[in-house]
Design a protein around this motif. Sequence first.
Motif, PDB file in Angstrom:
ATOM      1  N   SER A 167       3.884  -1.066  -0.039  1.00  0.00           N
ATOM      2  CA  SER A 167       2.499  -0.664   0.389  1.00  0.00           C
ATOM      3  C   SER A 167       2.088   0.568   1.204  1.00  0.00           C
ATOM      4  CB  SER A 167       1.580  -1.841   0.996  1.00  0.00           C
ATOM      5  OG  SER A 167       2.367  -1.840   2.293  1.00  0.00           O
ATOM      6  N   THR A 168       1.300   1.188   0.965  1.00  0.00           N
ATOM      7  CA  THR A 168       1.018   2.615   1.623  1.00  0.00           C
ATOM      8  C   THR A 168       0.944   2.148   3.249  1.00  0.00           C
ATOM      9  OG1 THR A 168      -0.187   3.734  -0.291  1.00  0.00           O
ATOM     10  CG2 THR A 168      -0.445   4.660   1.816  1.00  0.00           C
ATOM     11  N   ARG A 169       0.334   1.200   3.484  1.00  0.00           N
ATOM     12  CA  ARG A 169       0.030   0.643   4.745  1.00  0.00           C
ATOM     13  C   ARG A 169       1.323   0.541   5.582  1.00  0.00           C
ATOM     14  NH1 ARG A 169       1.449  -3.780   6.729  1.00  0.00           N
ATOM     15  NH2 ARG A 169       1.707  -4.684   4.736  1.00  0.00           N
ATOM     16  N   LEU A 170       2.342  -0.044   4.815  1.00  0.00           N
ATOM     17  CA  LEU A 170       3.728  -0.224   5.399  1.00  0.00           C
ATOM     18  C   LEU A 170       4.452   1.117   5.601  1.00  0.00           C
ATOM     19  CD1 LEU A 170       5.949  -2.256   6.557  1.00  0.00           C
ATOM     20  CD2 LEU A 170       6.680  -2.276   4.221  1.00  0.00           C
ATOM     21  N   LEU A 171       4.342   1.935   4.660  1.00  0.00           N
ATOM     22  CA  LEU A 171       4.996   3.276   4.385  1.00  0.00           C
ATOM     23  C   LEU A 171       4.394   4.012   5.729  1.00  0.00           C
ATOM     24  CD1 LEU A 171       6.485   5.706   3.475  1.00  0.00           C
ATOM     25  CD2 LEU A 171       4.363   6.144   2.374  1.00  0.00           C
ATOM     26  N   LYS A 172       3.209   3.991   6.099  1.00  0.00           N
ATOM     27  CA  LYS A 172       2.430   4.753   7.141  1.00  0.00           C
ATOM     28  C   LYS A 172       2.769   4.361   8.598  1.00  0.00           C
ATOM     29  CE  LYS A 172      -1.649   6.298   4.931  1.00  0.00           C
ATOM     30  NZ  LYS A 172      -3.185   6.232   4.825  1.00  0.00           N
TER      31      LYS A 172
ATOM     32  N   ALA B 143       3.006   6.661  -4.263  1.00  0.00           N
ATOM     33  CA  ALA B 143       2.111   6.039  -3.376  1.00  0.00           C
ATOM     34  C   ALA B 143       1.086   6.927  -2.539  1.00  0.00           C
ATOM     35  CB  ALA B 143       3.020   5.299  -2.376  1.00  0.00           C
ATOM     36  N   LEU B 144       1.345   7.954  -2.528  1.00  0.00           N
ATOM     37  CA  LEU B 144       0.430   8.937  -1.569  1.00  0.00           C
ATOM     38  C   LEU B 144      -0.366   9.798  -2.570  1.00  0.00           C
ATOM     39  CD1 LEU B 144       3.086  10.211   0.845  1.00  0.00           C
ATOM     40  CD2 LEU B 144       1.388   8.664   1.233  1.00  0.00           C
ATOM     41  N   ASN B 145       0.012   9.646  -3.895  1.00  0.00           N
ATOM     42  CA  ASN B 145      -1.392  10.531  -4.764  1.00  0.00           C
ATOM     43  C   ASN B 145      -2.047   9.443  -5.426  1.00  0.00           C
ATOM     44  OD1 ASN B 145      -2.250  12.707  -6.226  1.00  0.00           O
ATOM     45  ND2 ASN B 145      -0.695  12.601  -7.984  1.00  0.00           N
TER      46      ASN B 145
ATOM     47  N   ALA C  65      -5.526   7.215  -6.738  1.00  0.00           N
ATOM     48  CA  ALA C  65      -6.399   7.181  -7.986  1.00  0.00           C
ATOM     49  C   ALA C  65      -7.558   7.793  -7.407  1.00  0.00           C
ATOM     50  CB  ALA C  65      -6.338   5.972  -8.640  1.00  0.00           C
ATOM     51  N   ASP C  66      -7.898   7.676  -6.280  1.00  0.00           N
ATOM     52  CA  ASP C  66      -9.409   8.025  -5.747  1.00  0.00           C
ATOM     53  C   ASP C  66      -9.360   9.566  -5.591  1.00  0.00           C
ATOM     54  OD1 ASP C  66      -8.093   8.536  -3.441  1.00  0.00           O
ATOM     55  OD2 ASP C  66      -9.288   7.214  -2.316  1.00  0.00           O
ATOM     56  N   GLY C  67      -8.360  10.299  -5.788  1.00  0.00           N
ATOM     57  CA  GLY C  67      -8.363  11.489  -5.556  1.00  0.00           C
ATOM     58  C   GLY C  67      -7.761  12.161  -4.484  1.00  0.00           C
ATOM     59  N   SER C  68      -7.716  11.471  -3.456  1.00  0.00           N
ATOM     60  CA  SER C  68      -7.232  11.769  -2.159  1.00  0.00           C
ATOM     61  C   SER C  68      -5.400  12.149  -2.344  1.00  0.00           C
ATOM     62  CB  SER C  68      -7.279  10.628  -1.080  1.00  0.00           C
ATOM     63  OG  SER C  68      -6.858   9.522  -1.417  1.00  0.00           O
ATOM     64  N   ASP C  69      -4.849  13.246  -1.683  1.00  0.00           N
ATOM     65  CA  ASP C  69      -3.573  13.521  -1.873  1.00  0.00           C
ATOM     66  C   ASP C  69      -2.978  13.719  -0.627  1.00  0.00           C
ATOM     67  OD1 ASP C  69      -1.055  14.464  -2.509  1.00  0.00           O
ATOM     68  OD2 ASP C  69      -1.683  16.008  -4.006  1.00  0.00           O
ATOM     69  N   LEU C  70      -2.132  12.737  -0.246  1.00  0.00           N
ATOM     70  CA  LEU C  70      -1.433  12.665   1.036  1.00  0.00           C
ATOM     71  C   LEU C  70      -0.120  13.190   1.052  1.00  0.00           C
ATOM     72  CD1 LEU C  70      -2.751   9.293   2.422  1.00  0.00           C
ATOM     73  CD2 LEU C  70      -3.843  11.447   2.838  1.00  0.00           C
ATOM     74  N   ARG C  71       0.414  13.549  -0.092  1.00  0.00           N
ATOM     75  CA  ARG C  71       1.991  13.964  -0.182  1.00  0.00           C
ATOM     76  C   ARG C  71       2.325  14.877   0.781  1.00  0.00           C
ATOM     77  NH1 ARG C  71       1.963  15.397  -6.351  1.00  0.00           N
ATOM     78  NH2 ARG C  71       0.159  16.419  -5.718  1.00  0.00           N
ATOM     79  N   SER C  72       1.659  15.977   1.064  1.00  0.00           N
ATOM     80  CA  SER C  72       2.187  16.970   1.783  1.00  0.00           C
ATOM     81  C   SER C  72       2.036  16.736   3.234  1.00  0.00           C
ATOM     82  CB  SER C  72       1.106  18.087   1.738  1.00  0.00           C
ATOM     83  OG  SER C  72      -0.133  18.063   2.110  1.00  0.00           O
ATOM     84  N   SER C  73       1.565  15.529   3.738  1.00  0.00           N
ATOM     85  CA  SER C  73       1.767  14.972   4.894  1.00  0.00           C
ATOM     86  C   SER C  73       2.777  14.029   5.386  1.00  0.00           C
ATOM     87  CB  SER C  73       0.343  14.356   5.515  1.00  0.00           C
ATOM     88  OG  SER C  73      -0.911  15.195   5.582  1.00  0.00           O
ATOM     89  N   PHE C  74       3.473  13.634   4.021  1.00  0.00           N
ATOM     90  CA  PHE C  74       4.665  12.657   4.202  1.00  0.00           C
ATOM     91  C   PHE C  74       5.775  13.486   3.511  1.00  0.00           C
ATOM     92  CE2 PHE C  74       0.853  10.357   5.106  1.00  0.00           C
ATOM     93  CZ  PHE C  74       1.387   9.437   6.180  1.00  0.00           C
ATOM     94  N   LEU C  75       6.303  14.506   3.993  1.00  0.00           N
ATOM     95  CA  LEU C  75       7.281  15.321   3.310  1.00  0.00           C
ATOM     96  C   LEU C  75       8.591  14.790   3.735  1.00  0.00           C
ATOM     97  CD1 LEU C  75       6.141  18.784   2.867  1.00  0.00           C
ATOM     98  CD2 LEU C  75       6.169  17.161   0.945  1.00  0.00           C
ATOM     99  N   PRO C  76       9.581  14.044   3.041  1.00  0.00           N
ATOM    100  CA  PRO C  76      10.980  13.544   3.610  1.00  0.00           C
ATOM    101  C   PRO C  76      11.705  14.801   4.117  1.00  0.00           C
ATOM    102  CG  PRO C  76      10.778  13.514   1.241  1.00  0.00           C
ATOM    103  CD  PRO C  76       9.691  13.935   1.577  1.00  0.00           C
ATOM    104  N   ASP C  77      12.810  14.534   4.786  1.00  0.00           N
ATOM    105  CA  ASP C  77      13.720  15.578   5.306  1.00  0.00           C
ATOM    106  C   ASP C  77      14.606  15.778   4.101  1.00  0.00           C
ATOM    107  OD1 ASP C  77      13.463  16.058   8.373  1.00  0.00           O
ATOM    108  OD2 ASP C  77      13.139  14.019   8.103  1.00  0.00           O
ATOM    109  N   MET C  78      14.815  14.863   3.444  1.00  0.00           N
ATOM    110  CA  MET C  78      15.566  15.310   2.040  1.00  0.00           C
ATOM    111  C   MET C  78      15.701  14.029   0.935  1.00  0.00           C
ATOM    112  SD  MET C  78      19.416  14.016   3.043  1.00  0.00           S
ATOM    113  CE  MET C  78      20.011  15.382   4.032  1.00  0.00           C
TER     114      MET C  78
END
Length: 250
Positions: free
Chosen positions: A31-36, A58-60, A62-75
């Motif tokens: 879930s996005t909740r657990l990921l955060k 998980a971060l892209n 369906a409602d159009g919000s895109d959180l991917r750039s706030s959760f970039l992994p180190d690798m």
Amino acid sequence: MVVEWCTQFLDPRASKDFNVRALIILNQPFSTRLLKTLWAACEWRSCADGGANRLHDALNVADGSDLRSSFLPDMVKGDLDSLRGDVKLYYTSQNVPVIYDSDQDSTDLMKCVQALEEKERLTGQEFEIVILGGLSGRLDQTVHTLSYLHKLRKTRKRVYVVTDDNVGWVLDEGEHLIRINHDVLGQTCGLLPVGIDSTILTTTGLRWNLDNAKSSFDGLVSTSNHLVPGQDVMIKTSKPIWWCAELRNC
């Protein structure tokens, strides 16, 4: 010596502690909740191959919000047989290292742990490891998780596996005090004699405590035990054993 355990990192309302942690995301649903919650509790984050697909999707939402750039992994690291082309393109465009490792004698999880160990050698830091996924889906992958943590106990102090349903880790032989946050952990828990012939268990803080009881796959296995409200758990074991507890939806 009693080894003390605390799962404060699972509580999104808890204040930040002083332990440094690394998050390894596997190719299993979460879930996005657990990921955060886990992301905020960790200082270094990596995706094991197709785990990057899970993070990306998980971060892209369906409602159009895109959180991917706030959760970039180190690798992202692995043999990359599961990584989708669009996901690879996105993370490389964000300057996230995507590292191909062809070693077929190590899994993608093992490759990420090896990368973390190299970072530890360079920085002098020692990380706790939090693995997101690994206890659901394909049985062979679940058994690998159980086996790998059983081996890692010899070289690492704390390695946790977390899913939306459970948290689990290996207790090495000896005495352990598990601090229970009853707002985060549900009532159900278990002690699983995986990777050993048998162990002798003594516990306090459980509804059905064990008193010098032999536990083995051919005999007693303490599954579906219950935590006692307001109490921590003490466990004494003569051999390494898996401890697991249910997670609440907090």
